[in-house]
Design an enzyme around this catalytic site. Structure first.
Site, short mmCIF file in Angstrom:
data_model
loop_
_atom_site.label_atom_id
_atom_site.label_comp_id
_atom_site.label_asym_id
_atom_site.label_seq_id
_atom_site.Cartn_x
_atom_site.Cartn_y
_atom_site.Cartn_z
N ARG A 68 -14.49 -6.71 0.22
CA ARG A 68 -13.69 -6.49 1.29
C ARG A 68 -13.00 -5.02 1.07
NH1 ARG A 68 -8.15 -5.22 2.45
NH2 ARG A 68 -7.77 -5.56 4.56
N VAL A 69 -13.16 -4.37 2.32
CA VAL A 69 -12.30 -3.21 2.31
C VAL A 69 -11.68 -3.06 3.41
CG1 VAL A 69 -13.12 -0.47 2.59
CG2 VAL A 69 -14.44 -1.90 1.05
N ASP A 76 -8.40 -0.90 5.78
CA ASP A 76 -8.29 0.32 6.73
C ASP A 76 -8.09 1.58 5.87
OD1 ASP A 76 -5.81 -1.01 6.11
OD2 ASP A 76 -4.85 0.63 7.47
N THR A 82 -0.25 1.46 6.99
CA THR A 82 0.06 0.11 6.17
C THR A 82 0.12 -1.26 6.85
OG1 THR A 82 1.29 -0.95 4.74
CG2 THR A 82 2.69 0.67 6.03
N THR A 125 0.71 -1.23 -0.02
CA THR A 125 -0.08 -0.02 -0.07
C THR A 125 0.90 1.22 -0.03
OG1 THR A 125 -2.07 -1.16 1.22
CG2 THR A 125 -1.60 1.30 1.61
N1 ASP Z 1 -3.70 -1.94 5.07
C1 ASP Z 1 -3.90 -2.20 3.53
C2 ASP Z 1 -5.26 -3.25 3.52
O1 ASP Z 1 -5.51 -3.98 4.47
C3 ASP Z 1 -3.04 -3.43 3.11
C4 ASP Z 1 -1.61 -2.69 3.17
O2 ASP Z 1 -1.30 -1.94 4.06
O3 ASP Z 1 -0.48 -3.17 2.55
O4 ASP Z 1 -5.90 -3.08 2.57
#
Ligand code: ASP
Length: 309
Positions: free
Chosen positions: A204-205, A207, A227, A176
């Site tokens: 799915r969503v 954070d 992240t 991310t």
């Molecule tokens: N936080 C992100 C999610 O769960 C994934 C990530 O940070 O790489 O969608």
């Protein structure tokens, strides 16, 4: 002149150390540097923190190396569903989108939600309708195709499992992206953008687009982009938690961020990291994983681009 600064991340899901080659490391670092320098230049030119974080995140979205925009991971249906958010710490205005497809730069759509709509959060078909009304170009699926991510998806697509992009399993090269900045007026902003998790389904969503969970900014406290394992970052309301510790407990940025990443989120089994700035231009980039693609630059001479601890 006040101190101005910017920090960026490309995800807490780095390649495990043994799998990183010098060539790849150079590629990651130069993509990070390009985004960092572009954001920093905006601040140096006297423009706003919001403009700086948008620019930095756009460039990270344009790189296939990170799990956002062009490099977004595959869903269970073999598509790409992206989530993003932006927040202005001066006004507390915010814009977010989730479950969007075909948009090259989700962060800019967020900025348009913030500035051109009465709303904060648009999702799915409605968000796409909003983008079309603003004449956004809808990219073909081939724009988002990346061989490595495709192969990763092939390995798990017939299973019920999904893969967090922070995973240290195998060759997880995900990430991310996000940026936080403090401009010459002492105004701060945060932006975050992601493709989510490989093989995700059911809409799915994570954070990243949720104001307060993966992204938050408030001039009184800090601007934060997270992240990590989204499900845990949502439950921990991580970005806002850092802000609350500063506002209600009078903690410094460094102590608040450390408390959340190295204590509170670990207590609920979450892993990942965050980048944050305060209105004095201080920067922190804590993480509890093996690495986090990250970089920061400040008018007081600080400059760093790193991957591992
Ligand atoms: N936080 C992100 C999610 O769960 C994934 C990530 O940070 O790489 O969608």
């Amino acid at each position: 002149m006040k101190t101005f600064s910017i920090a960026i991340h490309g995800g807490a899901g780095t390649l495990v150390k043994g799998m990183m080659t010098p060539e790849l490391e150079t590629q990651y670092k130069s993509a990070l540097k390009e985004a960092l320098d572009a954001g920093y230049k905006i601040l140096k030119d006297g423009k706003t923190a919001v403009e700086a974080v948008e620019m930095a995140v756009r460039l990270l979205e344009d790189s296939h190396l990170f799990n956002a925009g062009k490099g977004s991971v595959f869903t269970a249906e073999g598509t790409h569903e992206m989530d993003a958010a932006i927040m202005d710490g001066k006004t507390l205005n915010a814009g977010a989108v989730s479950l969007i497809t075909g948009i090259k730069n989700p962060v800019s759509l967020c900025k348009d939600v913030m500035e051109k709509s009465e709303h904060v959060f648009l999702a799915g078909n409605g968000a796409m309708q909003f983008a079309k009304e603003l004449n956004y170009k809808i990219e073909d699926a081939s724009y988002f195709y990346d061989e490595l991510r495709y192969n990763q998806w092939l390995e798990i697509r017939d299973t019920d499992s999904f893969q967090l992009d922070h995973s240290v399993k195998k060759d997880s090269k995900f990430g991310t992206v996000g940026a936080v900045a403090c401009d010459q007026n002492g105004d701060i902003a945060a932006a975050t953008s992601t493709g989510g998790m490989t093989n995700k389904k059911w809409g799915r969503v994570g954070d990243s687009p949720m104001i307060g969970a993966g992204n938050y900014a408030n001039n009184k406290t800090c601007a934060v982009s997270c992240t990590g394992s989204g499900e845990f970052f949502i439950r921990g309301v991580v970005a806002y938690d850092v802000s609350c510790l500063m506002e209600y407990k009078d903690m410094t940025l460094i102590d608040a961020a450390d408390e959340v990443i190295n204590k509170r989120i670990l207590e609920i089994n979450g892993d990942g990291g965050l980048i944050a700035v305060d209105a004095k231009g201080n920067i922190v980039m804590p993480f509890n994983t093996e690495g986090m693609y990250r970089g920061c630059k400040s008018s007081n001479g600080i400059e760093e681009i790193s991957i591992y601890k």
